[in-house]
Design an enzyme around this catalytic site. Structure first.
Site, mmCIF file in Angstrom:
data_model
loop_
_atom_site.group_PDB
_atom_site.id
_atom_site.type_symbol
_atom_site.label_atom_id
_atom_site.label_comp_id
_atom_site.label_asym_id
_atom_site.label_seq_id
_atom_site.Cartn_x
_atom_site.Cartn_y
_atom_site.Cartn_z
ATOM 1 N N GLU A 1 0.838 -1.205 0.000
ATOM 2 C CA GLU A 1 0.000 0.000 0.000
ATOM 3 C C GLU A 1 0.874 1.257 0.000
ATOM 4 O O GLU A 1 0.732 2.146 0.853
ATOM 5 C CB GLU A 1 -0.982 -0.013 1.186
ATOM 6 C CG GLU A 1 -1.976 -1.161 1.084
ATOM 7 C CD GLU A 1 -3.167 -1.091 2.038
ATOM 8 O OE1 GLU A 1 -3.207 -0.182 2.890
ATOM 9 O OE2 GLU A 1 -4.058 -1.951 1.927
ATOM 10 N N GLU B 1 -4.907 -8.762 -0.279
ATOM 11 C CA GLU B 1 -5.712 -8.482 0.927
ATOM 12 C C GLU B 1 -7.176 -8.373 0.525
ATOM 13 O O GLU B 1 -7.525 -7.567 -0.344
ATOM 14 C CB GLU B 1 -5.263 -7.189 1.615
ATOM 15 C CG GLU B 1 -3.911 -7.332 2.298
ATOM 16 C CD GLU B 1 -3.500 -6.106 3.104
ATOM 17 O OE1 GLU B 1 -4.395 -5.394 3.612
ATOM 18 O OE2 GLU B 1 -2.286 -5.870 3.209
HETATM 19 O O1 AHR Z 1 -5.112 -6.047 7.056
HETATM 20 C C1 AHR Z 1 -4.969 -4.880 7.801
HETATM 21 C C2 AHR Z 1 -4.324 -3.742 7.021
HETATM 22 O O2 AHR Z 1 -5.159 -3.369 5.978
HETATM 23 C C3 AHR Z 1 -3.015 -4.029 6.343
HETATM 24 O O3 AHR Z 1 -1.930 -3.898 7.190
HETATM 25 C C4 AHR Z 1 -2.973 -2.982 5.280
HETATM 26 O O4 AHR Z 1 -2.189 -3.371 4.171
HETATM 27 C C5 AHR Z 1 -4.427 -2.745 4.936
HETATM 28 O O5 AHR Z 1 -4.725 -1.431 4.891
#
Ligand code: AHR
Length: 505
Positions: free
Chosen positions: A176, A308
């Site tokens: 991110e 994710e």
């Molecule tokens: O999964 C929790 C968080 O969500 C992670 O650390 C991040 O990459 C995302 O924003």
């Protein structure tokens, strides 16, 4: 008789693209009690463990045939310095984990994580630190992991107990980077990716698969810039193997498409539909990012890596004082199924995905309560999809009209079919209506007569039920044979809000 009837036809003789087992991966971050307590209890714990990792958690993940595990973050990855996590455990620094406001003991470092991967039988996915690290630090980590002995770094690995190169293959270059990973602009990150990617070594046992930070949600500009700059740059056209995508149905971070306040275990029909519709939005997101990727990479060499995904609810009046711990219900199992189905629909482009996160945090497959390890309804959804791993997608004609909520479509029954290497055919059916049963007629076409169906069904006594140490199997898949099967045609009534899997052998 149910008022809805759906006709499904599976073309069992028309296998399509492979369904990568890596679509069913998980994610473990140093966040809340995911790694510490959820997975790691330490070798001296009274909780049964193997070299510090909870035996029951490892067993549950092995049963899922978890193909890969991403670590150490997430946002934490861009604050993590790998040297703090090697060498004698009692000499490792105790630090602040500023990313998530907790103490980091560094008890779980490189060797422990890779031991967990070996115990669970999965491939590691390591996310390197681009945000606060250096090119040198990241390339040294790769050498430490993967180089044969005979260099200072590889010999240090051997001295720390692992002479053989680990052969780590999947490598994230930051996380991110548009947000917690450095608040970079796409153009700036693209150059950083090219610089870091250049110096990441590929050693004998591993051709590194480099994953660039991709877009959050619907940042199509990010995808466009990254594909233009990194899909095939002059002098190193193969530098980017994967582009990531993060989408939480109701985040959190990255922001969700809906900002509606949703709770994990108290909800009504409106919130049910929100989760189904915003969950299925994954399909549109992938389609739109893929269309951009197709323009730059028609051969689909660069893979989309959804590293994710999941539901990120507002904190419940929870059984635990952590903003990231949430219970799971049949709603989350169905969200998982819709998400898997979206990945499989785009199997030509999507190669890997990671549910966030594996234990005790957000969309978890495992919850731990002291010594007890509980398998969630999401664990059961993963389990029902195991036959799709490394199978080939089969076309399914589905007569059902799409439902709609918040201006977003979603299927009443989402059906996915695949042909496994052993020639068995598995069909999964995710029934999203929480109130009404549905009649299904499933025709298995192009298959010699004589197939025998074996079914399993995941449903819940109440929609908001969840599994706890006192009732660990309240929401669990059970054998299902409440159907008729004649001349290649299966007919059944699916109860409301359920996930069925039928394998024809
Ligand atoms: O999964 C929790 C968080 O969500 C992670 O650390 C991040 O990459 C995302 O924003």
């Amino acid at each position: 008789m149910p008022s809805h009837r759906i006709v499904l036809t599976v073309a069992a003789d028309q296998p399509g693209p492979g369904i990568s087992r890596h679509l069913f991966g998980q994610f473990a971050e140093h966040l809340g009690s995911c790694v510490y307590d959820g997975l790691w209890v330490g070798p001296d714990s009274p909780i049964p463990n193997v070299r510090g990792f909870r035996q029951e958690a490892v067993a549950a993940l092995r049963e899922l045939r978890m193909p890969n595990l991403r670590w150490p973050g997430g946002c934490f990855a861009d604050a993590y310095h790998w040297r703090n996590g090697i060498g004698p455990r009692d000499q490792r620094p105790r630090q602040r984990n500023d990313t998530w406001g907790q103490i980091e003991t560094n008890a779980v470092g490189t060797h422990e994580f890779l031991d967990l991967c070996a115990q669970t039988g999965c491939e590691p996915v390591i996310c390197g630190n681009l945000g606060s690290g250096t090119v040198q630090e990241m390339r040294d980590w790769v050498e430490y992991l993967n180089a044969p002995t005979g260099t200072v770094l590889a010999d240090e690995r051997a001295a720390n107990g692992h002479p053989a190169p680990y052969g780590v293959r999947y490598w994230g270059v930051g996380n991110e980077s548009w947000g917690c990973g450095g608040l970079m602009r796409a153009e700036y990150y693209a150059d950083e990716f090219r610089r870091y990617g250049t110096y990441l070594g590929s050693y004998e046992k591993s051709a590194l698969f480099r994953i660039a930070t991709g877009p959050g949600l619907d940042d199509f500009h990010w995808t466009e810039v990254l594909m233009r700059a990194c899909a095939a740059p002059r002098f190193n056209p193969g530098i980017m193997d994967g582009l990531s995508l993060h989408y939480y149905m109701n985040g959190g971070c990255p922001p969700a498409r809906t900002q509606q306040h949703l709770l994990a275990t108290s909800f009504g029909p409106e919130q049910w539909r929100t989760v189904m519709a915003h969950g299925w939005y994954m399909d549109e997101l992938i389609a739109r990012h893929s269309a951009i990727m197709d323009r730059h990479d028609p051969a689909r060499r660069v893979k989309l890596i959804v590293d994710e995904w999941g539901a990120w609810y507002a904190p419940d009046p929870a059984p635990r004082p952590s903003a990231y711990f949430q219970q799971q219900t049949i709603r989350d199992a169905l969200l998982s199924a819709l998400t898997f189905d979206a990945f499989i629909r785009h199997a030509e482009r999507v190669h890997m995905a990671n549910a966030a996160q594996v234990a005790n945090v957000l969309h978890a497959s495992i919850l731990t309560f002291g010594a007890a390890t509980v398998r969630t309804p999401t664990w059961h959804a993963f389990h029902l999809y195991v036959p799709h791993q490394d199978a080939r997608r089969l076309p399914v004609a589905n007569s059902a009209a799409l439902l709609s909520h918040d201006g977003l479509p979603y299927p009443r029954v989402s059906a996915t079919a695949s042909l496994a290497p052993d020639q068995s055919v598995t069909v999964t059916l995710a029934h999203t209506d929480p109130a009404e049963p549905v009649r299904i007629e499933l025709q298995l076409a192009g298959r010699p007569a004589g197939a025998r169906p074996v079914g399993r069904l995941l449903a819940a006594p109440e929609l908001t039920d969840c599994n706890t140490p006192a009732a660990p199997d309240r929401v669990a898949a059970r054998p299902w044979d409440d159907f008729r099967f004649e001349s290649g045609r299966l007919t059944a009534t699916l109860p409301p809000a359920c996930l069925a899997a039928v394998t024809f052998r």
